[in-house]
Write an enzyme that holds these catalytic residues in place. Structure first.
Site, PDB file in Angstrom:
ATOM      1  N   PRO A  62       0.788  -1.228   0.000  1.00  0.00           N
ATOM      2  CA  PRO A  62       0.000   0.000   0.000  1.00  0.00           C
ATOM      3  C   PRO A  62       0.826   1.287   0.000  1.00  0.00           C
ATOM      4  O   PRO A  62       1.856   1.372   0.668  1.00  0.00           O
ATOM      5  CB  PRO A  62      -0.833  -0.099   1.283  1.00  0.00           C
ATOM      6  CG  PRO A  62      -0.176  -1.127   2.111  1.00  0.00           C
ATOM      7  CD  PRO A  62       0.485  -2.077   1.157  1.00  0.00           C
ATOM      8  N   ASN A  63       0.320   2.234  -0.769  1.00  0.00           N
ATOM      9  CA  ASN A  63       0.864   3.600  -0.865  1.00  0.00           C
ATOM     10  C   ASN A  63       2.173   3.706  -1.630  1.00  0.00           C
ATOM     11  O   ASN A  63       2.686   4.811  -1.836  1.00  0.00           O
ATOM     12  CB  ASN A  63       1.012   4.229   0.538  1.00  0.00           C
ATOM     13  CG  ASN A  63      -0.319   4.321   1.240  1.00  0.00           C
ATOM     14  OD1 ASN A  63      -1.277   4.853   0.672  1.00  0.00           O
ATOM     15  ND2 ASN A  63      -0.431   3.772   2.437  1.00  0.00           N
TER      16      ASN A  63
ATOM     17  N   ARG B  40       4.138  10.981  -2.093  1.00  0.00           N
ATOM     18  CA  ARG B  40       4.053  10.795  -0.639  1.00  0.00           C
ATOM     19  C   ARG B  40       5.396  11.131   0.026  1.00  0.00           C
ATOM     20  O   ARG B  40       6.456  10.675  -0.411  1.00  0.00           O
ATOM     21  CB  ARG B  40       3.617   9.363  -0.289  1.00  0.00           C
ATOM     22  CG  ARG B  40       4.698   8.315  -0.433  1.00  0.00           C
ATOM     23  CD  ARG B  40       4.266   6.907  -0.110  1.00  0.00           C
ATOM     24  NE  ARG B  40       4.049   6.648   1.291  1.00  0.00           N
ATOM     25  CZ  ARG B  40       4.273   5.460   1.865  1.00  0.00           C
ATOM     26  NH1 ARG B  40       4.698   4.430   1.155  1.00  0.00           N
ATOM     27  NH2 ARG B  40       4.035   5.281   3.139  1.00  0.00           N
TER      28      ARG B  40
ATOM     29  N   TYR C 213      10.779   9.268   1.203  1.00  0.00           N
ATOM     30  CA  TYR C 213      10.803   8.250   0.144  1.00  0.00           C
ATOM     31  C   TYR C 213      11.399   8.737  -1.177  1.00  0.00           C
ATOM     32  O   TYR C 213      11.526   7.949  -2.113  1.00  0.00           O
ATOM     33  CB  TYR C 213       9.380   7.716  -0.086  1.00  0.00           C
ATOM     34  CG  TYR C 213       8.786   7.080   1.153  1.00  0.00           C
ATOM     35  CD1 TYR C 213       9.296   5.879   1.638  1.00  0.00           C
ATOM     36  CD2 TYR C 213       7.746   7.690   1.856  1.00  0.00           C
ATOM     37  CE1 TYR C 213       8.782   5.304   2.785  1.00  0.00           C
ATOM     38  CE2 TYR C 213       7.209   7.119   3.006  1.00  0.00           C
ATOM     39  CZ  TYR C 213       7.741   5.928   3.463  1.00  0.00           C
ATOM     40  OH  TYR C 213       7.229   5.347   4.600  1.00  0.00           O
TER      41      TYR C 213
ATOM     42  N   ASN D 172       8.239  -5.453  -0.639  1.00  0.00           N
ATOM     43  CA  ASN D 172       8.122  -4.311   0.262  1.00  0.00           C
ATOM     44  C   ASN D 172       6.631  -4.187   0.568  1.00  0.00           C
ATOM     45  O   ASN D 172       5.869  -3.616  -0.219  1.00  0.00           O
ATOM     46  CB  ASN D 172       8.637  -3.034  -0.396  1.00  0.00           C
ATOM     47  CG  ASN D 172       8.507  -1.834   0.523  1.00  0.00           C
ATOM     48  OD1 ASN D 172       7.899  -1.931   1.599  1.00  0.00           O
ATOM     49  ND2 ASN D 172       9.045  -0.700   0.111  1.00  0.00           N
TER      50      ASN D 172
ATOM     51  N   ALA E 228       3.047  -0.617   4.851  1.00  0.00           N
ATOM     52  CA  ALA E 228       2.567  -0.682   6.234  1.00  0.00           C
ATOM     53  C   ALA E 228       2.149  -2.091   6.652  1.00  0.00           C
ATOM     54  O   ALA E 228       2.156  -2.409   7.853  1.00  0.00           O
ATOM     55  CB  ALA E 228       1.403   0.284   6.414  1.00  0.00           C
TER      56      ALA E 228
ATOM     57  N   HIS F 213       4.158  -4.314   9.146  1.00  0.00           N
ATOM     58  CA  HIS F 213       4.066  -4.217  10.604  1.00  0.00           C
ATOM     59  C   HIS F 213       2.791  -4.825  11.170  1.00  0.00           C
ATOM     60  O   HIS F 213       2.577  -4.792  12.386  1.00  0.00           O
ATOM     61  CB  HIS F 213       4.169  -2.734  11.014  1.00  0.00           C
ATOM     62  CG  HIS F 213       5.193  -1.982  10.227  1.00  0.00           C
ATOM     63  ND1 HIS F 213       6.531  -2.320  10.238  1.00  0.00           N
ATOM     64  CD2 HIS F 213       5.092  -0.921   9.366  1.00  0.00           C
ATOM     65  CE1 HIS F 213       7.193  -1.489   9.421  1.00  0.00           C
ATOM     66  NE2 HIS F 213       6.343  -0.649   8.880  1.00  0.00           N
TER      67      HIS F 213
ATOM     68  N   ASP G 234       2.277 -15.822   6.280  1.00  0.00           N
ATOM     69  CA  ASP G 234       1.782 -17.183   6.015  1.00  0.00           C
ATOM     70  C   ASP G 234       1.799 -17.510   4.529  1.00  0.00           C
ATOM     71  O   ASP G 234       2.093 -18.649   4.143  1.00  0.00           O
ATOM     72  CB  ASP G 234       0.361 -17.347   6.570  1.00  0.00           C
ATOM     73  CG  ASP G 234       0.337 -17.460   8.085  1.00  0.00           C
ATOM     74  OD1 ASP G 234       1.420 -17.620   8.688  1.00  0.00           O
ATOM     75  OD2 ASP G 234      -0.759 -17.402   8.675  1.00  0.00           O
TER      76      ASP G 234
ATOM     77  N   GLU H 160      13.142  -9.029   1.936  1.00  0.00           N
ATOM     78  CA  GLU H 160      12.323  -7.886   2.389  1.00  0.00           C
ATOM     79  C   GLU H 160      13.084  -6.594   2.077  1.00  0.00           C
ATOM     80  O   GLU H 160      14.270  -6.487   2.402  1.00  0.00           O
ATOM     81  CB  GLU H 160      12.113  -8.020   3.903  1.00  0.00           C
ATOM     82  CG  GLU H 160      11.430  -6.831   4.554  1.00  0.00           C
ATOM     83  CD  GLU H 160      11.367  -6.973   6.081  1.00  0.00           C
ATOM     84  OE1 GLU H 160      12.014  -7.881   6.641  1.00  0.00           O
ATOM     85  OE2 GLU H 160      10.667  -6.146   6.705  1.00  0.00           O
TER      86      GLU H 160
ATOM     87  N   HIS I 284      12.870  -2.210   2.279  1.00  0.00           N
ATOM     88  CA  HIS I 284      12.228  -0.948   2.664  1.00  0.00           C
ATOM     89  C   HIS I 284      13.068   0.193   2.128  1.00  0.00           C
ATOM     90  O   HIS I 284      14.303   0.175   2.268  1.00  0.00           O
ATOM     91  CB  HIS I 284      12.084  -0.834   4.184  1.00  0.00           C
ATOM     92  CG  HIS I 284      11.238  -1.924   4.734  1.00  0.00           C
ATOM     93  ND1 HIS I 284       9.874  -1.939   4.582  1.00  0.00           N
ATOM     94  CD2 HIS I 284      11.567  -3.074   5.357  1.00  0.00           C
ATOM     95  CE1 HIS I 284       9.401  -3.046   5.118  1.00  0.00           C
ATOM     96  NE2 HIS I 284      10.403  -3.759   5.593  1.00  0.00           N
ATOM     97  N   ILE I 285      12.382   1.165   1.555  1.00  0.00           N
ATOM     98  CA  ILE I 285      13.067   2.313   0.969  1.00  0.00           C
ATOM     99  C   ILE I 285      13.709   3.157   2.071  1.00  0.00           C
ATOM    100  O   ILE I 285      14.847   3.608   1.956  1.00  0.00           O
ATOM    101  CB  ILE I 285      12.067   3.146   0.141  1.00  0.00           C
ATOM    102  CG1 ILE I 285      11.582   2.308  -1.057  1.00  0.00           C
ATOM    103  CG2 ILE I 285      12.676   4.478  -0.311  1.00  0.00           C
ATOM    104  CD1 ILE I 285      10.368   2.875  -1.776  1.00  0.00           C
ATOM    105  N   SER I 286      12.952   3.373   3.134  1.00  0.00           N
ATOM    106  CA  SER I 286      13.423   4.228   4.235  1.00  0.00           C
ATOM    107  C   SER I 286      14.189   3.401   5.273  1.00  0.00           C
ATOM    108  O   SER I 286      14.182   2.165   5.236  1.00  0.00           O
ATOM    109  CB  SER I 286      12.232   4.920   4.896  1.00  0.00           C
ATOM    110  OG  SER I 286      11.411   3.951   5.540  1.00  0.00           O
TER     111      SER I 286
ATOM    112  N   ARG J 178      12.985   4.638  12.614  1.00  0.00           N
ATOM    113  CA  ARG J 178      11.714   5.379  12.631  1.00  0.00           C
ATOM    114  C   ARG J 178      10.865   4.992  13.854  1.00  0.00           C
ATOM    115  O   ARG J 178      11.394   4.530  14.855  1.00  0.00           O
ATOM    116  CB  ARG J 178      10.998   5.172  11.292  1.00  0.00           C
ATOM    117  CG  ARG J 178      11.806   5.768  10.119  1.00  0.00           C
ATOM    118  CD  ARG J 178      11.113   5.577   8.798  1.00  0.00           C
ATOM    119  NE  ARG J 178       9.860   6.330   8.728  1.00  0.00           N
ATOM    120  CZ  ARG J 178       8.950   6.155   7.767  1.00  0.00           C
ATOM    121  NH1 ARG J 178       9.169   5.267   6.801  1.00  0.00           N
ATOM    122  NH2 ARG J 178       7.843   6.859   7.766  1.00  0.00           N
TER     123      ARG J 178
ATOM    124  N   ARG K 266       6.966   0.778  13.707  1.00  0.00           N
ATOM    125  CA  ARG K 266       7.573   0.237  12.481  1.00  0.00           C
ATOM    126  C   ARG K 266       8.673  -0.782  12.783  1.00  0.00           C
ATOM    127  O   ARG K 266       9.346  -1.266  11.875  1.00  0.00           O
ATOM    128  CB  ARG K 266       8.153   1.376  11.621  1.00  0.00           C
ATOM    129  CG  ARG K 266       7.105   2.289  11.039  1.00  0.00           C
ATOM    130  CD  ARG K 266       7.708   3.318  10.098  1.00  0.00           C
ATOM    131  NE  ARG K 266       6.871   4.494  10.054  1.00  0.00           N
ATOM    132  CZ  ARG K 266       5.801   4.644   9.260  1.00  0.00           C
ATOM    133  NH1 ARG K 266       5.455   3.701   8.422  1.00  0.00           N
ATOM    134  NH2 ARG K 266       5.069   5.750   9.308  1.00  0.00           N
TER     135      ARG K 266
END
Ligand code: DQA
Length: 149
Positions: free
Chosen positions: A9-10, A17, A22, A73, A76, A79, A86, A97, A99-101, A106, A110
Site C-alpha cells: 500500500p501507498n 508521498r 521516500y 516491500n 505498512a 508491521h 503465512d 524484504e 524498505h526504501i526508508s 523510525r 515500524r
C-alpha cells in the site's frame, strides 16, 4: 530465472508521498529501473503493486511453482500482516524484504516486521537501490543452487 517484485500500500504514491522520506522518484521510475536491470541480467521480472492485503496474498500464492524468487516491500502491512507471512511460508520461495526508508530508525510501531520471520534477507534505507541489491542476492543464490554448491 523468474522474479516477482511486490510492493504494498501507498507505494504507488512514490514521488508524491512524503518525498523527504521516500524521495521524488515515482513508482514508474522504480519499475523502469528494476525492469532495465533484470533485462541486463537476463532475468524475467514481474512488478506488482496493490493497496489491498488480500490481493497481495493472491499474488504471492500465484508465484507458487512459477517464480524462483520474491522481492517484497509490503509497506505498512510489514508491521501488521500475519497473512503475508503465512502466504510466503505457504509458497516456500526464497524472499527478500526491502524498505526504501531506514525503518529501524523510525517510529516504534515500524519496528515489528512479520515477514522478516520468513525472508532470507532484509534491506532498508537504500532507497530504490535496495530492490536491485535484493534481486542481486536472489540471482547469486540461484546461481549457487544451480551449480550444486
Ligand atoms: C516502507 C516503510 C513502512 O513503514 C511504510 O509503511 C511504507 C514504506 C519503506 O519502504 O520504507 O509504506 O515499507
Amino acid at each position: 530465472m523468474k522474479i516477482l517484485v511486490i510492493n504494498g500500500p501507498n507505494l504507488n504514491m512514490l514521488g508524491i508521498r512524503e518525498p523527504d522520506i521516500y524521495g521524488k522518484s515515482t513508482y514508474k521510475d522504480l519499475t523502469d529501473m528494476i525492469e532495465a536491470y533484470c533485462e541486463e541480467k537476463n532475468v524475467e521480472v514481474k512488478c506488482y503493486q496493490s493497496n489491498h492485503e488480500g490481493a497481495l496474498v493472491d499474488e504471492i500464492q500465484s508465484a507458487y511453482g512459477t517464480k524462483d524468487g520474491i522481492v517484497i516491500n509490503p509497506g505498512a502491512y510489514t508491521h501488521t500482516s500475519v497473512a503475508l507471512l503465512d502466504a510466503l511460508k505457504a509458497v516456500g520461495i526464497p524472499a527478500v524484504e526491502v524498505h526504501i526508508s531506514k525503518v529501524d530508525e523510525r517510529e516504534d510501531f515500524r519496528q515489528i516486521s512479520y515477514i522478516r520471520n520468513y525472508c532470507e534477507k532484509t534491506i532498508t534505507g537504500l532507497g530504490f537501490d535496495g530492490y536491485i541489491k535484493a534481486i542481486e542476492y536472489l540471482i547469486e543464490r540461484d546461481g549457487k543452487n544451480d551449480s550444486g554448491n
